[in-house]
Design a protein around this motif. Structure first.
Motif, PDB file in Angstrom:
ATOM      1  N   ILE A 327       0.880  -1.164   0.000  1.00 25.98           N
ATOM      2  CA  ILE A 327       0.000   0.000   0.000  1.00 25.98           C
ATOM      3  C   ILE A 327       0.919   1.216   0.000  1.00 25.98           C
ATOM      4  O   ILE A 327       1.645   1.458   0.979  1.00 25.98           O
ATOM      5  CB  ILE A 327      -0.930   0.022   1.220  1.00 25.98           C
ATOM      6  CG1 ILE A 327      -1.920  -1.142   1.142  1.00 25.98           C
ATOM      7  CG2 ILE A 327      -1.679   1.343   1.314  1.00 25.98           C
ATOM      8  CD1 ILE A 327      -2.854  -1.226   2.335  1.00 25.98           C
ATOM      9  N   VAL A 369      -8.368   1.924   5.697  1.00 29.11           N
ATOM     10  CA  VAL A 369      -8.162   0.932   4.631  1.00 29.11           C
ATOM     11  C   VAL A 369      -7.752  -0.408   5.234  1.00 29.11           C
ATOM     12  O   VAL A 369      -8.245  -1.468   4.833  1.00 29.11           O
ATOM     13  CB  VAL A 369      -7.089   1.434   3.634  1.00 29.11           C
ATOM     14  CG1 VAL A 369      -6.793   0.368   2.588  1.00 29.11           C
ATOM     15  CG2 VAL A 369      -7.545   2.726   2.964  1.00 29.11           C
ATOM     16  N   ILE A 395      -6.438  -6.876  -1.123  1.00 34.47           N
ATOM     17  CA  ILE A 395      -5.920  -5.531  -1.427  1.00 34.47           C
ATOM     18  C   ILE A 395      -6.287  -5.140  -2.848  1.00 34.47           C
ATOM     19  O   ILE A 395      -6.734  -4.005  -3.109  1.00 34.47           O
ATOM     20  CB  ILE A 395      -4.389  -5.493  -1.235  1.00 34.47           C
ATOM     21  CG1 ILE A 395      -4.025  -5.683   0.236  1.00 34.47           C
ATOM     22  CG2 ILE A 395      -3.817  -4.174  -1.753  1.00 34.47           C
ATOM     23  CD1 ILE A 395      -2.539  -5.793   0.497  1.00 34.47           C
ATOM     24  N   LYS A 396      -6.113  -6.060  -3.771  1.00 39.67           N
ATOM     25  CA  LYS A 396      -6.420  -5.789  -5.176  1.00 39.67           C
ATOM     26  C   LYS A 396      -7.897  -5.457  -5.363  1.00 39.67           C
ATOM     27  O   LYS A 396      -8.258  -4.516  -6.089  1.00 39.67           O
ATOM     28  CB  LYS A 396      -6.038  -7.011  -6.022  1.00 39.67           C
ATOM     29  CG  LYS A 396      -6.235  -6.832  -7.505  1.00 39.67           C
ATOM     30  CD  LYS A 396      -5.779  -8.081  -8.249  1.00 39.67           C
ATOM     31  CE  LYS A 396      -5.970  -7.925  -9.754  1.00 39.67           C
ATOM     32  NZ  LYS A 396      -5.520  -9.149 -10.484  1.00 39.67           N
ATOM     33  N   ARG A 399      -8.757  -2.006  -3.842  1.00 32.25           N
ATOM     34  CA  ARG A 399      -8.202  -0.928  -4.663  1.00 32.25           C
ATOM     35  C   ARG A 399      -9.043  -0.695  -5.915  1.00 32.25           C
ATOM     36  O   ARG A 399      -9.227   0.451  -6.354  1.00 32.25           O
ATOM     37  CB  ARG A 399      -6.752  -1.263  -5.035  1.00 32.25           C
ATOM     38  CG  ARG A 399      -6.064  -0.177  -5.857  1.00 32.25           C
ATOM     39  CD  ARG A 399      -4.655  -0.569  -6.221  1.00 32.25           C
ATOM     40  NE  ARG A 399      -3.729  -0.343  -5.118  1.00 32.25           N
ATOM     41  CZ  ARG A 399      -2.981  -1.276  -4.564  1.00 32.25           C
ATOM     42  NH1 ARG A 399      -3.056  -2.528  -5.004  1.00 32.25           N
ATOM     43  NH2 ARG A 399      -2.149  -0.983  -3.588  1.00 32.25           N
ATOM     44  N   LYS A 400      -9.558  -1.750  -6.511  1.00 33.25           N
ATOM     45  CA  LYS A 400     -10.332  -1.613  -7.744  1.00 33.25           C
ATOM     46  C   LYS A 400     -11.689  -0.942  -7.531  1.00 33.25           C
ATOM     47  O   LYS A 400     -12.331  -0.514  -8.486  1.00 33.25           O
ATOM     48  CB  LYS A 400     -10.524  -2.989  -8.399  1.00 33.25           C
ATOM     49  CG  LYS A 400      -9.355  -3.435  -9.262  1.00 33.25           C
ATOM     50  CD  LYS A 400      -9.700  -4.649 -10.059  1.00 33.25           C
ATOM     51  CE  LYS A 400      -8.632  -4.950 -11.105  1.00 33.25           C
ATOM     52  NZ  LYS A 400      -8.551  -3.891 -12.133  1.00 33.25           N
ATOM     53  N   ILE A 402     -12.058   1.874  -6.039  1.00 32.69           N
ATOM     54  CA  ILE A 402     -11.859   3.323  -5.874  1.00 32.69           C
ATOM     55  C   ILE A 402     -12.391   4.112  -7.068  1.00 32.69           C
ATOM     56  O   ILE A 402     -13.139   5.078  -6.907  1.00 32.69           O
ATOM     57  CB  ILE A 402     -10.366   3.625  -5.629  1.00 32.69           C
ATOM     58  CG1 ILE A 402      -9.896   2.927  -4.346  1.00 32.69           C
ATOM     59  CG2 ILE A 402     -10.124   5.128  -5.545  1.00 32.69           C
ATOM     60  CD1 ILE A 402      -8.403   3.011  -4.096  1.00 32.69           C
ATOM     61  N   HIS A 431      -5.435   0.073 -12.120  1.00 28.99           N
ATOM     62  CA  HIS A 431      -5.372  -0.611 -10.829  1.00 28.99           C
ATOM     63  C   HIS A 431      -6.453  -0.103  -9.876  1.00 28.99           C
ATOM     64  O   HIS A 431      -6.905  -0.838  -8.995  1.00 28.99           O
ATOM     65  CB  HIS A 431      -3.997  -0.416 -10.193  1.00 28.99           C
ATOM     66  CG  HIS A 431      -2.917  -1.178 -10.879  1.00 28.99           C
ATOM     67  ND1 HIS A 431      -1.570  -0.868 -10.748  1.00 28.99           N
ATOM     68  CD2 HIS A 431      -2.973  -2.232 -11.731  1.00 28.99           C
ATOM     69  CE1 HIS A 431      -0.862  -1.706 -11.481  1.00 28.99           C
ATOM     70  NE2 HIS A 431      -1.686  -2.545 -12.073  1.00 28.99           N
ATOM     71  N   LEU A 432      -6.864   1.153 -10.070  1.00 31.08           N
ATOM     72  CA  LEU A 432      -7.904   1.722  -9.226  1.00 31.08           C
ATOM     73  C   LEU A 432      -9.300   1.390  -9.725  1.00 31.08           C
ATOM     74  O   LEU A 432     -10.291   1.862  -9.153  1.00 31.08           O
ATOM     75  CB  LEU A 432      -7.730   3.241  -9.141  1.00 31.08           C
ATOM     76  CG  LEU A 432      -6.429   3.730  -8.490  1.00 31.08           C
ATOM     77  CD1 LEU A 432      -6.331   5.250  -8.574  1.00 31.08           C
ATOM     78  CD2 LEU A 432      -6.332   3.279  -7.048  1.00 31.08           C
ATOM     79  N   ASN A 477      -5.208   7.420  -5.547  1.00 27.21           N
ATOM     80  CA  ASN A 477      -4.314   6.295  -5.245  1.00 27.21           C
ATOM     81  C   ASN A 477      -3.797   6.376  -3.817  1.00 27.21           C
ATOM     82  O   ASN A 477      -3.691   5.349  -3.123  1.00 27.21           O
ATOM     83  CB  ASN A 477      -3.147   6.292  -6.231  1.00 27.21           C
ATOM     84  CG  ASN A 477      -2.259   5.075  -6.073  1.00 27.21           C
ATOM     85  OD1 ASN A 477      -2.722   3.942  -6.128  1.00 27.21           O
ATOM     86  ND2 ASN A 477      -0.973   5.296  -5.876  1.00 27.21           N
ATOM     87  N   TRP A 480      -7.139   6.434  -1.263  1.00 28.92           N
ATOM     88  CA  TRP A 480      -7.933   5.208  -1.314  1.00 28.92           C
ATOM     89  C   TRP A 480      -9.437   5.482  -1.391  1.00 28.92           C
ATOM     90  O   TRP A 480     -10.235   4.686  -0.918  1.00 28.92           O
ATOM     91  CB  TRP A 480      -7.588   4.288  -0.140  1.00 28.92           C
ATOM     92  CG  TRP A 480      -6.332   3.517  -0.404  1.00 28.92           C
ATOM     93  CD1 TRP A 480      -5.066   3.993  -0.378  1.00 28.92           C
ATOM     94  CD2 TRP A 480      -6.209   2.139  -0.771  1.00 28.92           C
ATOM     95  NE1 TRP A 480      -4.164   3.010  -0.706  1.00 28.92           N
ATOM     96  CE2 TRP A 480      -4.843   1.850  -0.938  1.00 28.92           C
ATOM     97  CE3 TRP A 480      -7.134   1.108  -0.956  1.00 28.92           C
ATOM     98  CZ2 TRP A 480      -4.369   0.602  -1.296  1.00 28.92           C
ATOM     99  CZ3 TRP A 480      -6.653  -0.155  -1.305  1.00 28.92           C
ATOM    100  CH2 TRP A 480      -5.290  -0.400  -1.474  1.00 28.92           C
TER     101      TRP A 480
END
Length: 579
Positions: A327, A369, A395-396, A399-400, A402, A431-432, A477, A480
């Protein structure tokens, strides 16, 4: 099983460790109790040595065992380290003596360092797998480590001189994983500089910081202060706002490590500031000397499974092998030297007498987070086997969320002649959870640009799409969550730029005017010179006329008329005409 479940005397654990002593005892007991190496041994574990045995062992100790005792004294010079070395020496001597006795019963005599590992007539002796070494000796069989074939990973931050083999590391990680999951905990690796703190050398303090008395503030004996003076290192350290509350709450969800590219002495000093009671980081302070690869951090020195490890760091490139666990933190620049280091030509927080807000600063944000990741990880265990869970996938997924639902077109953001799909900002947006495109259509929601004059930007305005600065993606990013678009507007060209353009244009016009004035001046000067010359000639002619008398009046008049014609011609062309 964790090697460090209880506090040790210091963050570095360079002296004693009850946990490590327990590890050594348990390893030796397991090796003896299994009867795999020495069948026929009636005991299932090594009994504690009696006083008589201690006296015999003191007389029979070989140089290797004495080395263990000496090494133990060097490691700690405290009662824990001495007890550890004595325990190890006693256990190793007991094991060797029993093997010698069994072999001598068969008529075989061996030296203590020549215990056979193959089969004898009645005694089967298997080779020791050497699960690890302490002070250069295998903590299972006592054999010295082969200096030419050094294997395994050094864990000097747990105990100086400790090296574990791959199979032993895997075994310990597996046992540790079971304990963690039972306690509903994950592993959290924390960077120091620009993540939890910001430090500066005294020699790098700016004049503005000196005038504000920042050194005086660091020297005050205030238990609630957040800035400290490290006198032995000639440094000042500022704790990031909310760091103490962050560590307290995170410790309920994670087993925490410090991992810094700074040296060990610095890491220990900062650990004392963050954890004065040695509650959060006992035997878990890792520095650059513990890294197995230069300029890189790795989870190979963490006795925790990668599937439960979360990393907080402000620098991505040092985690090349573990980006999925990372992160990325927004850098904390409190001191002026930190701003200069990263090329920011602005006043620092210290110079502005400001700081991050505790309520919604970087650490408060990332704590939320972490709580979400922790909750999802263990809540999913209702549907799946907890041991098969992987925090990297959690985590992935988080993050997606966001920028989910956003479709982005970039305009004049990337260099020419490059593939936008390979650019960092493009990858970050994906990635977001955003969808990135090179072409505009009705499904596009955002145009990311720095120039309102581009064709795509004008299209975005005409079609009422969001026009945002690239920093909008970067902020999402770090924070978050999706940021308000109005906080990242694309501004029109600055007036300063226009003034520069006008100044350049004005300079060109001025140069042209000066050239014209110069040429005009030259022409006027030449004409004036000619007039003066012709006037002189006229005066001379008149004088000559007077001298020659009235008889030459007509001739003089003709010369005078010719001179006047020449003067007129000169004033018109700037150059004398041919006569």
């Amino acid at each position: 099983m964790s090697l460090a479940e209880a506090p040790s005397p210091s963050p570095s654990s360079s002296s004693g460790s009850d946990d490590f002593a327990a590890l050594l005892d348990s390893e030796l007991e397991l090796a003896s109790g299994a009867d795999s190496a020495f069948p026929g041994d009636p005991s299932s574990a090594f009994p504690a040595a009696t006083d008589d045995e201690d006296e015999d062992e003191d007389e029979d100790e070989d140089p290797e065992v004495e080395a263990v005792e000496q090494n133990g004294l060097k490691l700690g010079q405290d009662m824990q380290a001495w007890a550890l070395a004595r325990s190890l020496s006693s256990l190793l001597c007991t094991k060797r003596r029993r093997v010698e006795e069994q072999l001598q019963d068969q008529g075989t005599s061996v030296r203590p360092d020549k215990i056979p590992t193959g089969a004898s007539k009645n005694v089967q002796v298997e080779a020791c797998p050497h699960p690890g070494y302490f002070g250069g000796l295998c903590f299972r069989c006592g054999k010295p480590q082969d200096e030419e074939n050094v294997s395994g990973v050094a864990f000097g931050y747990i105990h100086k001189g400790l090296r574990l083999g791959t199979s032993e590391i895997d075994r310990l990680r597996g046992a540790d994983l079971k304990n963690l999951l039972r306690e509903r905990k994950l592993v959290l690796i924390l960077d120091l500089d620009h993540t939890l703190i910001n430090s500066t050398k005294l020699q790098d303090i700016s004049s503005a910081e000196k005038d504000l008395g920042i050194q005086t503030a660091a020297s005050k004996d205030d238990p609630n202060r957040s800035i400290f003076s490290l006198d032995s290192m000639q440094m000042l350290t500022k704790l990031r706002p909310f760091v103490r509350e962050f560590l307290k709450e995170a410790s309920n969800m994670f087993e925490m490590y410090i991992y810094t590219m700074g040296d060990k002495a610095y890491a220990i000093e900062i650990a004392k500031l963050l954890d004065p009671s040695n509650i959060y980081f006992p035997s878990k302070v890792i520095s650059n000397s513990d890294c197995t690869q230069r300029h890189q951090k790795g989870l190979d020195v963490i006795l925790g499974a990668e599937s439960v490890a979360v990393i907080l760091d402000d620098t991505e490139y040092v985690w090349q092998k573990h980006k999925e666990n990372l992160i990325l933190m927004e850098r904390y620049h409190f001191f002026a030297s930190s701003c200069r280091q990263f090329g920011f030509g602005v006043r620092s927080l210290s110079e502005s007498m400001q700081d991050e807000r505790e309520s919604d600063g970087a650490l408060a944000t990332v704590l939320d987070v972490l709580k979400r990741i922790h909750s999802i990880f263990f809540d999913l265990a209702v549907e799946t086997d907890l041991s098969s869970q992987d925090v990297r996938q959690v985590i992935k997924a988080v993050r997606k969320e966001i920028l989910q639902g956003c479709k982005i077109v970039f305009s004049r953001v990337f260099p020419n002649n490059t593939r936008p799909q390979e650019q960092m900002l493009w990858k970050m947006a994906e990635h977001l959870g955003a969808v990135c495109s090179t072409d505009v259509d009705s499904s596009v929601t955002h145009v990311v640009t720095v120039d309102l004059g581009t064709e795509k930007a004008r299209w975005g305005v005409a079609n009422k799409k969001f026009l945002v600065h690239p920093r909008w993606i970067e902020a999402a990013n770090f924070r978050w969550h999706r940021q308000p678009e109005e906080d990242f507007p694309v501004t029109a060209p600055k007036e300063k730029s226009r003034d520069i353009d006008n100044a350049v244009a004005g300079k060109k016009e001025t140069s042209k005017d000066k050239e014209k004035e110069t040429m005009k001046g030259k022409e006027e000067n030449a004409a004036a010179g000619q007039k003066e010359t012709m006037k002189d000639k006229e005066e001379n002619t008149v004088a000559d006329q007077k001298e020659t008398g009235n008889d030459e009046t007509n001739v003089a008049g003709q010369e005078k008329d010719g001179a006047k014609e020449n003067a007129v011609a000169t004033s018109t062309t700037g150059y004398p005409t041919d006569s």
